[in-house]
Write a protein that holds these residues in place. Structure first.
Motif, mmCIF file in Angstrom:
data_model
loop_
_atom_site.group_PDB
_atom_site.id
_atom_site.type_symbol
_atom_site.label_atom_id
_atom_site.label_comp_id
_atom_site.label_asym_id
_atom_site.label_seq_id
_atom_site.Cartn_x
_atom_site.Cartn_y
_atom_site.Cartn_z
ATOM 1 N N ALA A 1 -18.297 11.968 97.549
ATOM 2 C CA ALA A 1 -18.640 13.373 97.291
ATOM 3 C C ALA A 1 -17.682 13.896 96.230
ATOM 4 O O ALA A 1 -16.479 13.616 96.290
ATOM 5 C CB ALA A 1 -18.538 14.198 98.566
ATOM 6 N N SER A 2 -18.214 14.614 95.271
ATOM 7 C CA SER A 2 -17.411 15.164 94.171
ATOM 8 C C SER A 2 -16.591 14.077 93.483
ATOM 9 O O SER A 2 -15.440 14.299 93.103
ATOM 10 C CB SER A 2 -16.495 16.286 94.676
ATOM 11 O OG SER A 2 -17.250 17.321 95.256
ATOM 12 N N GLY A 3 -17.169 12.891 93.368
ATOM 13 C CA GLY A 3 -16.516 11.792 92.676
ATOM 14 C C GLY A 3 -15.394 11.107 93.433
ATOM 15 O O GLY A 3 -14.699 10.260 92.897
ATOM 16 N N LYS A 4 -15.200 11.469 94.692
ATOM 17 C CA LYS A 4 -14.119 10.890 95.485
ATOM 18 C C LYS A 4 -14.701 10.208 96.728
ATOM 19 O O LYS A 4 -15.658 10.710 97.324
ATOM 20 C CB LYS A 4 -13.141 11.984 95.900
ATOM 21 C CG LYS A 4 -11.906 11.477 96.598
ATOM 22 C CD LYS A 4 -10.902 12.586 96.832
ATOM 23 C CE LYS A 4 -9.706 12.041 97.595
ATOM 24 N NZ LYS A 4 -8.802 13.084 98.024
ATOM 25 N N GLN A 5 -14.116 9.070 97.116
ATOM 26 C CA GLN A 5 -14.586 8.350 98.302
ATOM 27 C C GLN A 5 -13.869 8.857 99.544
ATOM 28 O O GLN A 5 -12.658 9.067 99.537
ATOM 29 C CB GLN A 5 -14.338 6.850 98.152
ATOM 30 C CG GLN A 5 -14.913 6.058 99.324
ATOM 31 C CD GLN A 5 -14.902 4.571 99.047
ATOM 32 O OE1 GLN A 5 -15.285 4.142 97.971
ATOM 33 N NE2 GLN A 5 -14.479 3.800 100.018
ATOM 34 N N TYR A 6 -14.649 9.048 100.611
ATOM 35 C CA TYR A 6 -14.113 9.528 101.883
ATOM 36 C C TYR A 6 -14.567 8.597 103.004
ATOM 37 O O TYR A 6 -15.590 7.927 102.896
ATOM 38 C CB TYR A 6 -14.634 10.938 102.199
ATOM 39 C CG TYR A 6 -14.186 11.995 101.221
ATOM 40 C CD1 TYR A 6 -12.958 12.624 101.375
ATOM 41 C CD2 TYR A 6 -15.003 12.374 100.154
ATOM 42 C CE1 TYR A 6 -12.550 13.611 100.474
ATOM 43 C CE2 TYR A 6 -14.598 13.354 99.261
ATOM 44 C CZ TYR A 6 -13.379 13.968 99.428
ATOM 45 O OH TYR A 6 -12.978 14.936 98.560
ATOM 46 N N THR A 7 -13.799 8.615 104.078
ATOM 47 C CA THR A 7 -14.165 7.912 105.310
ATOM 48 C C THR A 7 -14.167 8.945 106.424
ATOM 49 O O THR A 7 -13.260 9.783 106.503
ATOM 50 C CB THR A 7 -13.156 6.788 105.628
ATOM 51 O OG1 THR A 7 -13.152 5.863 104.543
ATOM 52 C CG2 THR A 7 -13.531 6.064 106.912
ATOM 53 N N SER A 8 -15.180 8.892 107.282
ATOM 54 C CA SER A 8 -15.279 9.860 108.372
ATOM 55 C C SER A 8 -15.861 9.190 109.613
ATOM 56 O O SER A 8 -16.502 8.146 109.525
ATOM 57 C CB SER A 8 -16.168 11.039 107.966
ATOM 58 O OG SER A 8 -16.268 11.978 109.020
ATOM 59 N N ASP A 9 -15.617 9.807 110.747
ATOM 60 C CA ASP A 9 -16.215 9.343 112.000
ATOM 61 C C ASP A 9 -16.962 10.477 112.708
ATOM 62 O O ASP A 9 -17.315 10.374 113.871
ATOM 63 C CB ASP A 9 -15.150 8.758 112.930
ATOM 64 C CG ASP A 9 -14.108 9.782 113.360
ATOM 65 O OD1 ASP A 9 -14.136 10.941 112.884
ATOM 66 O OD2 ASP A 9 -13.250 9.425 114.178
ATOM 67 N N GLN A 10 -17.211 11.571 111.996
ATOM 68 C CA GLN A 10 -17.889 12.720 112.600
ATOM 69 C C GLN A 10 -19.395 12.502 112.637
ATOM 70 O O GLN A 10 -20.000 12.121 111.647
ATOM 71 C CB GLN A 10 -17.584 13.986 111.793
ATOM 72 C CG GLN A 10 -16.112 14.345 111.764
ATOM 73 C CD GLN A 10 -15.575 14.628 113.144
ATOM 74 O OE1 GLN A 10 -16.090 15.491 113.838
ATOM 75 N NE2 GLN A 10 -14.556 13.901 113.558
#
Length: 168
Positions: A85-94
């Protein structure tokens, strides 16, 4: 009156019971109200996240979490995913905690079958905070039931308080 009991002693006993009933009603209304408010917040978040922009996400982990305590064993889905998102990689567990109620190992496994490791799914990304995303696993029935139970308890508590105040 029974021997050894005075009228004033009976009145004091009745007053103590009424005070106890009033305190019980207040505690029930407040405690249940907090539960209903928490569940309402979770349901509101679910409704809001459905309007957020979507992004593809790759499932990194898909497993059953098991918690055993004095009440028995409870199960929940552990879903970890990556998205950009917005050019950045994220990790989530939600995730939205969807699935059937009551929650059993089988109902959790049924949810997880839709999200195997390596699969690409769609997540809702908070436009104001891209690190906040939710994988929609379905309507969170457990929070709807919790909200209704909390609301019923709060109403019962208010009714008890009202009854006790009218009787005083």
């Amino acid at each position: 009156l029974p021997p050894g009991r005075s009228y004033s002693g009976v009145k004091q006993h009745e007053q103590n019971l009424m005070t106890l009933g009033l305190l019980f009603g207040v505690a029930l209304a407040l405690g249940s109200g907090v539960i209903a408010l928490r569940a309402s917040n979770r349901l509101g978040r679910y409704r809001r996240q459905r309007t957020w922009p979507k992004a593809p996400a790759t499932i990194q982990q898909s497993s059953v979490a098991e918690d055993t305590d004095g009440d028995g064993t409870s199960y929940s889905a552990t879903l970890v995913y990556q998205y950009v998102a917005s050019g950045k990689q994220y990790t989530s567990d939600q995730h939205s905690q969807g699935g059937e109620y009551p929650v059993t190992r089988a109902t959790v496994e049924a949810v997880l079958q839709r999200f195997p490791v390596g699969a690409v799914s769609e997540v809702s990304v908070n436009p104001d905070k891209p690190s906040d995303a939710i994988l929609d696993t379905g309507f969170p029935k457990v929070w709807e039931i919790t909200f209704r139970a909390g609301l019923a308890g709060a109403v019962a508590g208010v009714a008890i308080v009202g009854y006790q105040l009218m009787a005083m």
